[in-house]
Design a protein around this motif. Structure first.
Motif, PDB file in Angstrom:
ATOM      1  N   TRP A  28      31.147 -33.483  49.312  1.00 30.33           N
ATOM      2  CA  TRP A  28      31.619 -32.391  50.019  1.00 30.33           C
ATOM      3  C   TRP A  28      33.002 -32.164  50.140  1.00 30.33           C
ATOM      4  CZ3 TRP A  28      27.099 -30.469  49.813  1.00 30.33           C
ATOM      5  CH2 TRP A  28      25.808 -31.291  49.857  1.00 30.33           C
ATOM      6  N   LEU A 100      28.172 -23.465  52.468  1.00 29.44           N
ATOM      7  CA  LEU A 100      27.758 -22.896  51.212  1.00 29.44           C
ATOM      8  C   LEU A 100      26.446 -22.096  51.461  1.00 29.44           C
ATOM      9  CD1 LEU A 100      27.856 -26.537  49.722  1.00 29.44           C
ATOM     10  CD2 LEU A 100      29.427 -24.704  49.611  1.00 29.44           C
ATOM     11  N   LYS A 147      25.841 -17.470  47.031  1.00 28.38           N
ATOM     12  CA  LYS A 147      25.344 -18.310  45.863  1.00 28.38           C
ATOM     13  C   LYS A 147      23.953 -17.630  45.511  1.00 28.38           C
ATOM     14  CE  LYS A 147      23.330 -21.700  48.821  1.00 28.38           C
ATOM     15  NZ  LYS A 147      23.590 -23.077  49.232  1.00 28.38           N
ATOM     16  N   ARG A 158      15.576 -24.856  36.118  1.00 24.39           N
ATOM     17  CA  ARG A 158      16.767 -24.062  36.496  1.00 24.39           C
ATOM     18  C   ARG A 158      18.205 -24.623  36.046  1.00 24.39           C
ATOM     19  NH1 ARG A 158      18.576 -26.038  42.576  1.00 24.39           N
ATOM     20  NH2 ARG A 158      18.069 -28.225  42.324  1.00 24.39           N
ATOM     21  N   SER A 351      18.329 -28.353  49.685  1.00 30.41           N
ATOM     22  CA  SER A 351      19.684 -28.643  50.183  1.00 30.41           C
ATOM     23  C   SER A 351      19.756 -27.959  51.413  1.00 30.41           C
ATOM     24  CB  SER A 351      20.602 -28.188  49.386  1.00 30.41           C
ATOM     25  OG  SER A 351      20.529 -26.654  48.810  1.00 30.41           O
ATOM     26  N   GLU A 558      13.800 -25.701  47.096  1.00 27.04           N
ATOM     27  CA  GLU A 558      14.515 -25.929  46.168  1.00 27.04           C
ATOM     28  C   GLU A 558      13.993 -26.998  45.173  1.00 27.04           C
ATOM     29  OE1 GLU A 558      18.499 -26.881  47.041  1.00 27.04           O
ATOM     30  OE2 GLU A 558      18.952 -27.521  45.348  1.00 27.04           O
TER      31      GLU A 558
HETATM   32  C1  BGC Z   1      22.119 -26.163  45.311  1.00 26.77           C
HETATM   33  C2  BGC Z   1      23.065 -25.514  46.301  1.00 26.77           C
HETATM   34  C3  BGC Z   1      23.853 -26.405  47.325  1.00 26.77           C
HETATM   35  C4  BGC Z   1      24.290 -27.578  46.477  1.00 26.77           C
HETATM   36  C5  BGC Z   1      24.934 -28.753  47.425  1.00 26.77           C
HETATM   37  C6  BGC Z   1      22.363 -27.648  44.784  1.00 26.77           C
HETATM   38  O1  BGC Z   1      21.411 -28.292  44.645  1.00 26.77           O
HETATM   39  O2  BGC Z   1      21.428 -25.412  44.439  1.00 26.77           O
HETATM   40  O3  BGC Z   1      22.558 -24.407  46.898  1.00 26.77           O
HETATM   41  O4  BGC Z   1      24.712 -25.609  48.136  1.00 26.77           O
HETATM   42  O5  BGC Z   1      23.221 -28.366  45.814  1.00 26.77           O
HETATM   43  O6  BGC Z   1      23.871 -29.159  48.199  1.00 26.77           O
END
Ligand code: BGC
Length: 821
Positions: A28, A100, A147, A158, A351, A558
């Motif tokens: 991070w 993010l 994003k 993906r 995430s 996700e």
């Molecule tokens: C996601 C992002 C996220 C990043 C950090 C990725 O898997 O697609 O949207 O910000 O991880 O966690």
């Protein structure tokens, strides 16, 4: 720090130091350059909360806000700005400089796992909400990261799929929110998508990154890769990718230095990207406050109130035969039925997850509002989980510094519940990359009978009950859908247990060769016909039946799309049974995307509450009882059936490619053009009051190219309650040289009106509102001729219209055409 000082600093840096800024140092953070007093930058997910640098599960607590589809449903940009400001405060409390978020990919297919995390199928609505959000975040000195740039409309393959999108669809739909984020909100960061665009990874697509984003739109911030989405050294650098994330570097660092020395990357490219990182550091004020801030969980009353208000305002009333709002003075007993009645569904998965300060269930929300005045009955009816419900028991943990549970174990910190992701050393002296663990607890069932146990892990795992192996996710471990595709699917075992007896449950775990390290244990009693029957009996015995159905963060997540567009499990059966037992049945839906509603004709009311954050139950209770108005409007069309969705037939793709074959005709544009009636149209939502629209007035009937058209009308609240109407403006080009959608949203305003009150609404249209993208000329073109302005309460409920003519063609160059107008 001004640009001159940034340049001075940049010039003082060695090439090695400049290169060190272009990849994360940790998951991070970026690398500091101590010699020159350049501190590290810290980023944090994500759109509906600031998680900080900890684990996705059980990390430092954070405020959980409504998810994006809920925020967009408010159509209230001022409110979204307030949410953005609050999120920036949350980011600060986690010591993060950059959030993010927001996610602005469009709702193309109803099955996209991240549908909940995106705003809308419509680029204009997405752009307005995204601009408001970014302005809110950045007004507090925290950077936003729009994003995933671009074409990440599905989670299917993906990491590798190519989204094949033609130029017009790209320009008129998918790029629009990004363009607005850069040109209007001046976002400080952009994150590339995982996928390829037209055959080239987004993270090394020069046309996308340099030509469009940086040159055409003038983006001066930092362009980072999605996590592990950098695939090359020289290509990505030369394409314009500034920052590889996360760290430590895989493709940069030494490799990038060598590429510069070998003449594959120009030193100017390094300088340009390093300058951008310094600019971002300066924008977020880190030079003034370089010391890292410890992560804190600050549960602020003002955030609670904002979340509750936004959650309520994002709910969409889809049907109401008069049963809502509920009048408690006329009710003795209310049935609360369904898998989401006593489980708070507050957010999606992946995430975007945060460890919420708390979660209010609908049951608790209603109980708090009703006190003891009304009896609340409860039945689950059926289940809606994908994974068996989490074993919510504290566990003890013992760790081994090898993958084989051998030697002397080291005791670790206890776990609050049976799910854990390991990011750091699990116990003193135990290597996080290569360890094994034994987790233990005692489980005492409430009921006699069959119990299902489930085990999911990224790494190997097995579960024993009283020393007997029940679930083996070790010897035949197979990669599945969980933990960002690093984990297995759920392995299960079944056992007859006795109520009141304590059983030893032990889980053994070993880390994988690489990737995420995690394990999760679920347990449940199977629900059967008798549970549906009990729910129907309760409903028959009550004045009103509220049925809380939908999905959860395991379905809306996700990394995985949903397999279909239906409510999972036996939920449709449950609603039908309850509705047959009680005509006053109201369904509260909580999903992150449209679902089919086969029982719609049988129920008295339907409320779509999405995932409204930690105040979920309170926000839902506020709307059900009329303390708040359901002023949400759908940001996405609800098709009658999956086959009616625009992407159907062009989704999910195969052989590594998904062709956006519907082109411009996505969402309501598709329903309009193909004349397919939706179940609920884009922009739709009922109110507890009624509104009347006056006639439209246009500032001119003959508009000069480059001019602005002002549209004015009166809206009146004709009902007996205060309410908010979302006035929506659509534009239709009567005749064009290229195919165009029937109409497109180009303006809206949310107006609050007291009973009997009238307000004048003014909306303006510029050239971009009239233009299409001419791919042959590579320019925006508004063609001379007649346009129609349509104003109404949804894309299919239009109350007023007027026409005007554009005198001559207007052609807007790529660099100058404004984002939204
Ligand atoms: C996601 C992002 C996220 C990043 C950090 C990725 O898997 O697609 O949207 O910000 O991880 O966690």
């Amino acid at each position: 720090m001004n640009e001159q000082r940034i340049d001075t600093l940049l010039n003082a840096m060695t090439l090695e130091e400049q290169v060190s800024l272009l990849a994360g140092a940790t998951f991070w953070t970026t690398a500091p350059v101590e010699r020159l007093g350049i501190p590290a930058l810290k980023v944090s997910d994500g759109p509906n909360g600031a998680r900080g640098g900890g684990s996705l599960v059980g990390g430092v607590k954070a405020a959980s806000f409504p998810v994006a589809i809920s925020l967009a449903s408010t159509w209230n940009t001022e409110l979204v700005t307030q949410v953005g400001q609050a999120l920036a405060q949350e980011a600060r409390s986690k010591g993060a400089h950059v959030l993010l978020a927001p996610t602005v990919n469009l709702h193309r297919s109803t099955q996209n796992g991240r549908n909940f995390e995106c705003y809308s199928e419509d680029p204009f609505l997405s752009a307005r909400v995204c601009v408001a959000y970014i302005q809110g975040v950045q007004s507090q000195g925290v950077g936003a990261t729009v994003k995933h740039y671009v074409g990440n409309e599905s989670e299917f393959e993906r990491m590798s799929i190519s989204s094949d999108i033609d130029e017009r669809a790209l320009r008129e739909l998918y790029l629009v929110p990004f363009e607005a984020a850069v040109k209007e909100a001046r976002t400080w960061a952009v994150m590339c998508a995982y996928n390829k665009l037209n055959g080239t990874f987004a993270s090394e697509n020069r046309r996308l990154l340099t030509d469009i984003l940086k040159r055409e739109w003038g983006f001066d911030g930092v362009l980072m890769s999605d996590w592990f989405a950098t695939h090359s050294t020289a290509e990505s650098m030369n394409a314009g990718l500034d920052l590889e994330m996360p760290g430590p570097a895989k493709f940069r660092g030494q490799k990038l230095l060598e590429a510069v020395r070998a003449g594959q990357v120009r030193a100017e490219a390094i300088q340009d990207s390093a300058r951008r990182v310094l600019r971002l550091l300066s924008r977020v004020g880190v030079f003034e406050h370089p010391a890292p801030v410890e992560e804190q969980a600050i549960d602020r009353p003002e955030h609670r109130a904002l979340i509750r208000r936004a959650g309520a305002e994002g709910t969409v009333l889809l049907k109401n035969n008069g049963v809502l709002p509920l009048d408690p003075t006329r009710l003795k007993k209310i049935a609360l039925i369904g898998p989401n009645a006593r489980t708070a569904q507050i957010m999606g998965g992946g995430s975007a997850q945060v460890n919420a300060h708390y979660r209010v269930t609908p049951y608790e929300g209603l109980q708090a509002r009703l006190g003891g005045s009304v009896v609340l009955g409860y039945e689950t009816g059926c289940a809606n989980h994908k994974l068996l419900p989490l074993l919510e028991k504290p566990l003890t943990a013992e760790y081994f510094n090898n993958r084989g549970l051998s030697g002397k174990g080291v005791p670790g910190a206890g776990l609050a519940q049976a799910e854990v992701m390991w990011f750091d050393e699990p116990a003193p002296g135990v290597n996080v990359d290569t360890f094994s663990a034994r987790l233990s607890t005692r489980f005492t069932p409430d009921e006699d009978g069959v119990h299902h146990f489930g085990l999911v892990s990224a790494g190997l795992s097995r579960l024993f009950v009283d020393g007997r192996l029940l679930v083996d996710n070790w010897s035949a471990w197979k990669q599945g859908d969980t933990y960002f595709n690093n984990g297995s699917d759920e392995a299960t075992g079944t056992l007859e247990l006795q109520a009141g007896r304590a059983y030893d449950v032990t889980i053994e775990y070993a880390t994988p060769a690489e990737g995420i390290r995690a394990v999760r244990v679920g347990v449940t009693r199977p629900l059967g016909d008798e549970h549906l029957e009990r729910a129907a009996r309760l409903a028959a015995d009550c004045d009103v039946a509220l049925v809380f159905v939908g999905h959860n963060g395991e379905w809306d997540t996700e990394a995985v799309d949903r397999p279909h567009m239906d409510l999972v499990g036996r939920q449709n059966e449950l609603v039908s049974r309850v509705a047959s037992a009680n005509p006053n049945t109201v369904v509260v839906l909580q999903t992150g995307a449209p679902v089919t509603l086969p029982w719609l004709d049988k129920v008295a009311g339907v409320l779509q509450a999405w995932y409204p954050g930690q105040e979920a139950g309170n926000a839902i209770a506020d709307v059900l009882l009329g303390a708040a108005e359901p002023s949400g409007r759908l940001p996405q069309t609800f098709p009658v059936r999956l086959e009616d969705n625009a992407a159907h037939g062009h989704y999910p793709g195969g052989n590594g490619r998904v062709r956006y074959g519907e082109g411009l005709f996505m969402g309501y544009r598709h329903h309009d053009t193909k004349n397919i009636a939706p179940l609920f149209p884009f922009g739709f939502g009922l109110s507890y009051t009624t509104f009347a629209y006056g006639n439209l007035r246009l500032s001119t009937e003959s508009l000069a190219p480059g001019g602005t058209l002002t549209v004015t009308l009166e809206v009146t609240n004709t009902g007996a309650r205060a309410g908010q109407e979302v006035v929506q403006l659509y534009v239709r080009d009567e005749k064009a040289s290229l195919p165009r959608p029937e109409k497109e949203l180009k303006g809206f305003l949310k107006v609050a009106l007291e009973p009997g009150e009238t307000k004048t609404v003014t909306l303006t249209l510029g050239m971009r509102a009239l233009a299409y993208f001419d791919d042959a000329r590579a320019a925006w073109v508004a063609e001379a001729g007649r346009f129609e302005v349509l104003v109404g309460s949804s894309s299919r409920d239009l109350h007023a219209r007027a026409t005007f003519s554009l005198q001559r063609d207007w052609v807007g160059s790529l660099e100058t055409a404004q984002a939204a107008f």
